[in-house]
Motif scaffolding. Structure first.
Motif, mmCIF file in Angstrom:
data_model
loop_
_atom_site.group_PDB
_atom_site.id
_atom_site.type_symbol
_atom_site.label_atom_id
_atom_site.label_comp_id
_atom_site.label_asym_id
_atom_site.label_seq_id
_atom_site.Cartn_x
_atom_site.Cartn_y
_atom_site.Cartn_z
ATOM 1 N N GLU A 1 3.289 -5.500 4.081
ATOM 2 C CA GLU A 1 2.486 -4.817 5.433
ATOM 3 C C GLU A 1 2.262 -6.126 6.388
ATOM 4 O OE1 GLU A 1 -0.877 -3.405 4.083
ATOM 5 O OE2 GLU A 1 -2.074 -5.368 3.770
ATOM 6 N N ARG A 2 2.261 -5.861 7.504
ATOM 7 C CA ARG A 2 1.906 -6.659 8.599
ATOM 8 C C ARG A 2 0.204 -6.807 8.689
ATOM 9 N NH1 ARG A 2 4.090 -6.510 14.311
ATOM 10 N NH2 ARG A 2 3.332 -8.754 14.059
ATOM 11 N N TRP A 3 -0.451 -7.834 9.350
ATOM 12 C CA TRP A 3 -1.818 -7.923 9.201
ATOM 13 C C TRP A 3 -2.347 -8.202 10.641
ATOM 14 C CZ3 TRP A 3 -4.904 -6.301 5.318
ATOM 15 C CH2 TRP A 3 -6.175 -6.834 5.431
ATOM 16 N N ASP A 4 -3.219 -7.900 11.064
ATOM 17 C CA ASP A 4 -4.085 -7.847 12.356
ATOM 18 C C ASP A 4 -5.398 -7.907 12.105
ATOM 19 O OD1 ASP A 4 -4.909 -7.988 14.916
ATOM 20 O OD2 ASP A 4 -3.578 -6.549 15.708
ATOM 21 N N ASP A 5 -6.226 -8.827 12.168
ATOM 22 C CA ASP A 5 -7.752 -8.942 12.050
ATOM 23 C C ASP A 5 -8.554 -8.041 13.115
ATOM 24 O OD1 ASP A 5 -8.233 -10.195 9.486
ATOM 25 O OD2 ASP A 5 -7.628 -12.123 10.147
ATOM 26 N N SER A 6 -7.834 -7.969 14.377
ATOM 27 C CA SER A 6 -8.484 -7.156 15.398
ATOM 28 C C SER A 6 -8.463 -5.786 14.934
ATOM 29 C CB SER A 6 -7.868 -7.626 16.582
ATOM 30 O OG SER A 6 -6.657 -6.972 16.730
ATOM 31 N N ARG A 7 -7.736 -5.116 14.241
ATOM 32 C CA ARG A 7 -7.909 -3.868 14.047
ATOM 33 C C ARG A 7 -9.003 -3.307 13.303
ATOM 34 N NH1 ARG A 7 -2.455 -1.332 14.401
ATOM 35 N NH2 ARG A 7 -2.913 -0.098 12.411
ATOM 36 N N PRO A 8 -9.384 -2.199 13.109
ATOM 37 C CA PRO A 8 -10.406 -1.603 12.534
ATOM 38 C C PRO A 8 -10.681 -1.761 10.899
ATOM 39 C CG PRO A 8 -9.729 0.155 13.998
ATOM 40 C CD PRO A 8 -8.629 -1.156 13.876
ATOM 41 N N GLU A 9 -11.356 -1.866 10.164
ATOM 42 C CA GLU A 9 -11.545 -2.121 8.754
ATOM 43 C C GLU A 9 -10.439 -0.738 8.167
ATOM 44 O OE1 GLU A 9 -12.313 -4.249 6.713
ATOM 45 O OE2 GLU A 9 -12.824 -5.616 8.354
ATOM 46 N N GLY A 10 -9.924 -1.223 7.270
ATOM 47 C CA GLY A 10 -9.199 -0.275 6.605
ATOM 48 C C GLY A 10 -7.836 -0.103 7.240
ATOM 49 N N ARG A 11 -7.530 -0.630 8.438
ATOM 50 C CA ARG A 11 -6.356 -0.559 9.004
ATOM 51 C C ARG A 11 -5.678 -1.774 9.559
ATOM 52 N NH1 ARG A 11 -7.609 3.578 13.885
ATOM 53 N NH2 ARG A 11 -5.229 2.986 14.218
ATOM 54 N N LYS A 12 -6.372 -2.824 8.879
ATOM 55 C CA LYS A 12 -5.601 -4.117 9.363
ATOM 56 C C LYS A 12 -4.503 -4.458 8.712
ATOM 57 C CE LYS A 12 -10.598 -6.185 9.258
ATOM 58 N NZ LYS A 12 -10.791 -6.467 10.845
ATOM 59 N N GLY A 13 -4.313 -3.826 7.753
ATOM 60 C CA GLY A 13 -2.756 -3.934 7.176
ATOM 61 C C GLY A 13 -2.115 -2.639 7.853
ATOM 62 N N TYR A 14 -0.832 -2.900 8.228
ATOM 63 C CA TYR A 14 -0.103 -1.689 8.751
ATOM 64 C C TYR A 14 1.511 -2.040 8.692
ATOM 65 C CZ TYR A 14 0.534 -4.883 12.971
ATOM 66 O OH TYR A 14 0.810 -5.740 13.495
ATOM 67 N N GLU A 15 2.270 -1.122 8.930
ATOM 68 C CA GLU A 15 3.823 -0.792 8.765
ATOM 69 C C GLU A 15 4.258 -1.708 7.182
ATOM 70 O OE1 GLU A 15 5.598 -3.047 11.994
ATOM 71 O OE2 GLU A 15 4.485 -1.655 13.413
ATOM 72 N N GLY A 16 3.541 -1.672 6.107
ATOM 73 C CA GLY A 16 4.065 -1.902 4.836
ATOM 74 C C GLY A 16 4.888 -0.781 4.589
ATOM 75 N N HIS A 17 6.032 -0.610 3.815
ATOM 76 C CA HIS A 17 6.814 0.075 3.316
ATOM 77 C C HIS A 17 6.896 0.097 1.619
ATOM 78 C CE1 HIS A 17 8.405 1.293 7.392
ATOM 79 N NE2 HIS A 17 8.044 -0.068 7.405
ATOM 80 N N ALA A 18 6.594 1.314 1.133
ATOM 81 C CA ALA A 18 6.531 1.202 -0.595
ATOM 82 C C ALA A 18 8.201 1.475 -0.856
ATOM 83 C CB ALA A 18 5.649 2.433 -1.069
ATOM 84 N N PRO A 19 8.470 1.031 -2.122
ATOM 85 C CA PRO A 19 9.822 1.356 -2.415
ATOM 86 C C PRO A 19 9.794 2.601 -2.894
ATOM 87 C CG PRO A 19 8.643 0.424 -4.350
ATOM 88 C CD PRO A 19 7.801 0.269 -2.977
ATOM 89 N N ALA A 20 11.247 3.454 -2.423
ATOM 90 C CA ALA A 20 11.379 4.683 -2.517
ATOM 91 C C ALA A 20 11.165 5.289 -4.114
ATOM 92 C CB ALA A 20 13.056 5.094 -2.363
ATOM 93 N N GLN A 21 11.090 4.283 -4.865
ATOM 94 C CA GLN A 21 10.904 4.661 -6.350
ATOM 95 C C GLN A 21 10.450 3.327 -7.110
ATOM 96 O OE1 GLN A 21 13.855 6.178 -9.413
ATOM 97 N NE2 GLN A 21 15.424 6.283 -7.663
ATOM 98 N N ASN A 22 9.739 3.434 -8.237
ATOM 99 C CA ASN A 22 9.470 2.365 -8.941
ATOM 100 C C ASN A 22 10.613 2.030 -10.259
ATOM 101 O OD1 ASN A 22 8.373 -0.198 -10.287
ATOM 102 N ND2 ASN A 22 6.715 1.220 -11.101
ATOM 103 N N VAL A 23 11.355 1.103 -10.015
ATOM 104 C CA VAL A 23 12.192 0.994 -11.115
ATOM 105 C C VAL A 23 12.175 -0.488 -11.572
ATOM 106 C CG1 VAL A 23 14.065 2.467 -10.331
ATOM 107 C CG2 VAL A 23 14.008 0.312 -9.269
ATOM 108 N N SER A 24 10.883 -1.014 -11.488
ATOM 109 C CA SER A 24 10.545 -2.352 -11.959
ATOM 110 C C SER A 24 10.369 -2.364 -13.488
ATOM 111 C CB SER A 24 9.168 -2.723 -11.729
ATOM 112 O OG SER A 24 8.815 -2.877 -10.331
ATOM 113 N N LYS A 25 11.202 -3.585 -14.096
ATOM 114 C CA LYS A 25 11.182 -3.812 -15.548
ATOM 115 C C LYS A 25 9.827 -4.411 -15.928
ATOM 116 C CE LYS A 25 16.059 -4.262 -16.290
ATOM 117 N NZ LYS A 25 16.894 -5.097 -16.860
ATOM 118 N N ALA A 26 9.816 -4.481 -17.234
ATOM 119 C CA ALA A 26 8.699 -5.232 -17.962
ATOM 120 C C ALA A 26 8.684 -6.667 -17.778
ATOM 121 C CB ALA A 26 8.649 -5.078 -19.610
#
Length: 653
Positions: free
Chosen positions: A162-187
């Motif tokens: 995510e991007r980060w902006d301290d001037s944004r309201p609490e809970g919304r300071k982080g924005y524009e993050g993108h989760a992976p389409a699925q979790n294929v992480s290994k051990a």
């Protein structure tokens, strides 16, 4: 108590209604007999060559700007699957390791600066660890121990952070993050692979940004998890808060232990390769080779603006000669790839439906049609314009390869893979037909490609914990395991089912595809490629909905089953063996084969350079031996009364 008995037809879905199967079974059998008869050997097109990548040298720190002492070079690294902070290093080079045991925790930054880039690297996470790879030192792909996470977020492995902006309201300071389409992480403790195709931001001559940076594709462990994601500015904790046409590669060093190796990249410029001045000479009739056209008068000649056989007339009995001008921005080695859409990978080599050849720079690239419609070669070409001549023919159409398009692609110094003068087609609106697990196991029979060969009598099993696997029922072989989504079945069920393939949706580990059990004279006997005495007896379905495979090896009866453990992080593999007579030797279980097999300090066995782990029951000691193929095998004896017994082990990945 076992409730359901399953028969083995090999090519039918367990989800078809019985009355539908019984009605269509004679037709299905005839169609597939005809298909297999027409496609002897079912060949698969050879993989194309590749333009070599640049390699970031990890024999020293010369490729990096000065950094903290937390970064070290090692010959090998061990991270404990179960305990954070218990890793160890072996002396050597080739692996870049963030060791936070001291006071330093700086990032490491390359001297190399890049704009557009295709980046490949391997990484390994410690348990619970956190790191990141920053393109241009500004845009982060998250590295995290996300093993077994069910619903990944923008903080999980492979996410665009995510991007980060301290001037944004609490809970919304982080924005524009993108989760992976699925979790294929290994051990933790296993090597994982990351591929990033990144387009740098664009600026006008005045220095004003006119296009955002873009992650065109991100792949984790072979699975695409992002495509065409714009990033409007630097992500959180970037080294630089401005945006520029170029910047260095940065690996985060202040969060947790991580190991990196095999950093390779292809850097690209902004001037494209182009194919222009296209002219088509069209012919009609039956042909035996592209050379036949040279003595004929074309039916028509026309200018074209895309690469396809656009002449009016017969669409199944034609030939063509296309001339054009290829412009290249730089001198060097170029990978030229050619594909004729009407010649599929699976074709009858005795009666190909077409062929073609491309001439460029004094070199001819030919497609004979007997092994598919694809060919490629690396050609040394100077910057500037190069005449090209493309000659081809088609003698008949196939219902599953209707398109008459031609793909001519180029990749080379400063030029990303580019399909030249490609036609824009409106795609068939059909969506992907997929199978996903929802709370209980799911079984699907069909065809599966394994190591370039099509297996026609397979069953794939999807587990709610995303520990999926495929077994060849005809031979009793475990073919593959994968984590993530279950199956795409579009090639089986859409239209007439072109290839009949079921395609895993997750990150696949292909296993050797040999019998799991064998009767041998002793532990030194070579493991067989197949069991001549194997007799398939179908499978039962247990109360949880999982198959229990039944077969005999001569006088030996076997019940084989799989069950996920630890929320799907592990897959237990179990054999119950009984004997109706004296077996002509010892019964052994072949647990794994790989280039190397190493016993780790935590008691696990690492297979194939830490591709996956094998966990054995306490105090169970295997035999690890070398093979004539220069690989290692891990074997367990099946011991018990009257040559029977039980063998259980777990695959961890």
């Amino acid at each position: 108590m076992l409730l359901v008995s399953g028969s083995i037809l090999g090519i039918y879905s367990d989800h078809l209604f019985p009355d539908v199967i019984s009605f269509y079974l004679p037709m299905i059998r005839f169609q597939w007999f005809l298909f297999l008869f027409l496609m002897p050997g079912l060949p698969v097109s050879a993989q194309s060559s590749e333009v070599p990548s640049s390699v970031l040298n990890l024999q020293s720190f010369n490729e990096f700007t000065p950094t903290g002492r937390n970064w070290k070079l090692a010959g090998d690294v061990f991270y404990d699957l179960n305990k954070a902070g218990k890793g160890s290093l072996k002396p050597g080079t080739g692996i870049l390791v963030n060791d936070l045991s001291g006071k330093s925790n700086g990032h490491i930054i390359t001297k190399m600066e890049h704009g557009d880039i295709e980046l490949d690297l391997d990484f390994m996470m410690d348990k619970g660890s956190n790191a990141g790879v920053y393109l241009q030192g500004r845009y982060e792909i998250q590295l995290f121990d996300s093993w077994g996470v069910k619903n990944p977020t923008s903080a999980d492995c492979g996410a665009i952070y995510e991007r980060w902006d301290d001037s944004r309201p609490e809970g919304r300071k982080g924005y524009e993050g993108h989760a992976p389409a699925q979790n294929v992480s290994k051990a933790p403790g296993l090597w994982q692979h990351l591929t990033v195709v990144f387009r740098a931001p664009r600026f006008n001559p005045a220095g004003t940004k006119i296009q955002n940076a873009r992650f065109e594709k991100v792949m984790l462990n072979g699975v695409t998890i992002h495509e065409n994601i714009d990033v409007t500015g630097p992500t959180r904790a970037a080294a630089f808060q401005d945006e520029q046409p170029t910047g260095p590669l940065m690996i985060q060093g202040d969060h947790g232990p991580v190991a990196i190796r095999n950093i390779r990249y292809k850097a690209y410029g902004t001037e494209p390769a182009t194919l222009t001045n296209l002219k088509l000479s069209a012919y009609e009739g039956k042909f035996k080779s592209p050379a036949d056209l040279s003595s004929m008068t074309p039916r028509r000649e026309m200018a074209i603006d895309v690469l396809a056989h656009l002449a009016p007339g017969n669409k199944d009995n034609f030939g063509g000669k296309i001339t054009g001008l290829l412009h290249l921005p730089k001198s060097g080695q170029y990978l030229i790839s050619l594909n004729f859409a009407w010649i599929p990978a699976e074709t009858n080599p005795a009666n190909p439906n077409g062929a073609g050849e491309l001439t460029i720079g004094g070199k001819t690239i030919g497609v004979d049609g007997r092994n598919g419609g694809t060919a490629s070669a690396i050609v040394n070409l100077e910057a500037g314009d190069h005449p090209v001549v493309l000659t081809y023919y088609k003698n008949f159409g196939l219902w599953y390869a209707r398109s008459n398009d031609i793909t001519l692609a180029v990749e080379g110094p400063g030029v990303a893979y580019t399909a030249l003068a490609a036609p824009v087609r409106v795609e068939d609106p059909v969506g992907a037909i997929t199978l996903q697990t929802e709370g209980e196991p799911i079984m699907q029979r069909g065809f599966v490609n394994h190591r370039g060969r099509k297996h026609t009598h397979t069953i794939s099993v999807g587990e709610p914990g995303a520990a999926n696997y495929t077994v060849d029922l005809q031979k009793g072989e475990l073919l593959q395991i994968w984590r993530g989504g279950f199956l795409e079945t579009t090639p089986m069920w859409y239209g007439r089912g072109e290839t009949q393939l079921s395609v895993p949706l997750g990150s696949v580990i292909e296993l050797s595809g040999k019998p799991s059990l064998a009767v041998m004279t002793d532990q030194h006997s070579a493991w067989p490629d197949s069991n001549a005495t194997y007799n398939n007896l179908g499978y039962d379905v247990d109360p949880a909905g999982r198959p229990v495979f039944k077969y005999t090896l001569g006088s030996v009866n076997v019940r084989e089953s799989f069950e996920p453990e630890d929320g799907g992080r592990k897959l237990a593999h179990r054999f119950i063996v009984t004997s109706t007579g004296q077996a002509p030797g010892e019964i052994w279980c072949r647990v794994a084969e790989g280039r190397d097999i190493t016993e780790l300090p935590n008691g696990l066995y690492a297979i194939n350079d830490k591709q996956y782990f094998i966990e054995l029951p306490t105090n169970q000691k295997p035999v690890i031996r070398s093979t004539a193929r220069n690989t290692k095998e891990l074997l367990l004896p099946v011991k018990g009364k009257d040559n029977g017994g039980v063998v259980t082990y777990s695959i961890v990945w």
